[in-house]
Design an enzyme around this catalytic site. Sequence first.
Site, PDB file in Angstrom:
ATOM      1  NE  ARG A  29      -3.970  -7.117   9.182  1.00 27.42           N
ATOM      2  CZ  ARG A  29      -5.227  -7.275   8.797  1.00 27.42           C
ATOM      3  NH1 ARG A  29      -6.117  -7.819   9.615  1.00 27.42           N
ATOM      4  NH2 ARG A  29      -5.592  -6.930   7.585  1.00 27.42           N
ATOM      5  CG  ASP A  30      -5.758 -10.635   6.120  1.00 26.96           C
ATOM      6  OD1 ASP A  30      -6.581 -11.184   6.862  1.00 26.96           O
ATOM      7  OD2 ASP A  30      -6.050 -10.230   4.985  1.00 26.96           O
ATOM      8  CG  HIS A  68      -6.870  -7.739   0.087  1.00 23.89           C
ATOM      9  ND1 HIS A  68      -5.879  -7.796   1.039  1.00 23.89           N
ATOM     10  CD2 HIS A  68      -7.797  -8.652   0.473  1.00 23.89           C
ATOM     11  CE1 HIS A  68      -6.201  -8.693   1.965  1.00 23.89           C
ATOM     12  NE2 HIS A  68      -7.369  -9.222   1.651  1.00 23.89           N
ATOM     13  CG  HIS A  94     -10.213 -13.082   0.364  1.00 20.02           C
ATOM     14  ND1 HIS A  94     -10.732 -13.401   1.597  1.00 20.02           N
ATOM     15  CD2 HIS A  94      -9.298 -12.110   0.591  1.00 20.02           C
ATOM     16  CE1 HIS A  94     -10.159 -12.650   2.519  1.00 20.02           C
ATOM     17  NE2 HIS A  94      -9.297 -11.854   1.944  1.00 20.02           N
ATOM     18  CB  CYS A 108     -13.665 -17.341   3.736  1.00 21.20           C
ATOM     19  SG  CYS A 108     -15.169 -16.433   3.374  1.00 21.20           S
ATOM     20  CG  ASN A 159      -5.670 -13.109   2.595  1.00 21.53           C
ATOM     21  OD1 ASN A 159      -6.227 -12.080   2.263  1.00 21.53           O
ATOM     22  ND2 ASN A 159      -5.438 -13.425   3.866  1.00 21.53           N
TER      23      ASN A 159
END
Lengths: 328, 328
Positions: A23-24, A215, A217, A248, A257
């Site tokens: 998804r992300d 979560h 990055h 990003c 991520n």
Amino acid sequence: MTASSTPWTGARRRVHMQEVGPRDGLQMESAFVPTADKIALIDALSAAGLAKIEATAFVSPQAIPALRDAEIVLREIARAPGVVYTCLVPNLRGAERAIEARADELNLVMSCSETHNLANLRMTRAQSFAALSGVIGLARQAGVPVNVSLSCVFGCPMEGDIDPAVVLEWAGRFMAAGARGITLCDTTGMAFPSQVSRIVGLFRQRLPAAELTLHFHNTRGMGLANVLASLDAGADRFDASLGGLGGCPYAPGASGNVCTEEIVHALELMDFDTGCDLALLLQAAARLPGLIGHEIPSQIAKAGRRLDLHAPPPDFALWRDRALARDA
Amino acid sequence: MTASSTPWTGARRRVHMQEVGPRDGLQMESAFVPTADKIALIDALSAAGLAKIEATAFVSPQAIPALRDAEIVLREIARAPGVVYTCLVPNLRGAERAIEARADELNLVMSCSETHNLANLRMTRAQSFAALSGVIGLARQAGVPVNVSLSCVFGCPMEGDIDPAVVLEWAGRFMAAGARGITLCDTTGMAFPSQVSRIVGLFRQRLPAAELTLHFHNTRGMGLANVLASLDAGADRFDASLGGLGGCPYAPGASGNVCTEEIVHALELMDFDTGCDLALLLQAAARLPGLIGHEIPSQIAKAGRRLDLHAPPPDFALWRDRALARDA
């Protein structure tokens, strides 16, 4: 935490790895990844031992065409026992679709930064909360648990620092509204270990019943250090993205991520139990460049595991014999 | 360690940052960086607060033409008080040149892996040790201190794991021969935090008088985590390379040295005292692509510092007013 785990050694402590790449990660890609390839990717991730997989998003196909096949993906993946298939849902319409498609969990998003929430979702935080409370109500009626991902917990790229009290306030309101879990998101890589240690500690004290996910990055190179600080503060669930997919938006070329296989590689070396099969993750990651049409950030994909050894140079035996002859 | 420092918070504990870019970084570059640019780079690094700078190497100009201007560089840099200008030296001839050029310190290299030493230096470790003992003797006569960088401490890309007892044995022999300090080098990025914590602890127990430096590569994404594990085990000196210059010969495209400005950015956020001025480091890093003809790995160069904020999108005021009007 087990009695014998330290910040540097897990003593087989269980860590739950949650994959957000389908998804992300794919949402950020300009090329549409064919539905069959998405399904194969998710099936490979299921086989590799991820605890949770964010499989897709039930959003407007006009807004995010990359994920316009959400229903088909969720219907055709092979659901592995014990794996939670979660789906991003922005509103009631998305929630109805996700519930109809038998999502195991709905994942909702709101930002802790008023500016970021307005810029990203065109709503005040209060408006987002009101709308998402309705979604939680619907999900509860259907018996589907809800996770809320709070953006910009560790800083907003427009506002700067966010008061941890604000984060805890919104997290508490969502839990009171019926959420099962909260994800604290470092949306643009502003988190650093001292801050992470403090916020995770405060969160666990205030909301011990919440299923807590971190979560991170890797935008400024602190991703793994932030994971370790979280573990030391008692967290045990982490989002990560296969291959490090997902950049990003504020820094072209910068990392997004944290990379699933990098985190699993490091944590397994440190004797944490991630439940993941690193070899299967690497096989799945190796297929990503073919799907998305460009290289992936993953350092492990480039360099291999630490004990993937290399042969000595072709002339090695000659050099060795010459060196040894000098001592003869 | 101060009483109040933890793995995640430095409580202003002093950390010594040692820059290896002008030697370890530029040596890997195919383009020759003009001598005046090397001097300006080193002067910028001196002004930015590095504790030690590996300025060049006194090696054969045929073997490493990139550093053929070692004498001129060392003569023309502006030496800042308190900064140690160290130089790589492979043998007696190099040591004589470095001493003549008034190097503050000689840095010698040997590998803990017999295979890697033979492959890289065409000598057995015993032969290297004998030759380098002679160099240490010469340096002591001249009153110039010596550091010994031990390669492959955390693993050899050809042999695999290296017994920590072997590392301590060679480190002890070099200290007994008169070295001032030892650098434990993670030559190809095989170190992981549990291992680092253990080896640094053993080293400090066995050789408490040695000036100990840790030299990590970020090849598998564990560079900062390894720095933090070292700090927690009592180490306080770290090699790093401006911009992350210097790749990994075994993995094209993979990261090499940890990046000076990334480590300084993280450690200062964590309340360690690196002595460095991050803004000056970033200015110096920004000039690197012009010198070497390609982008640098530095994540901070790409993404900025965590509080380098961004303006809201152009339509932000419109979106906000529309959102607020909904509540009116």
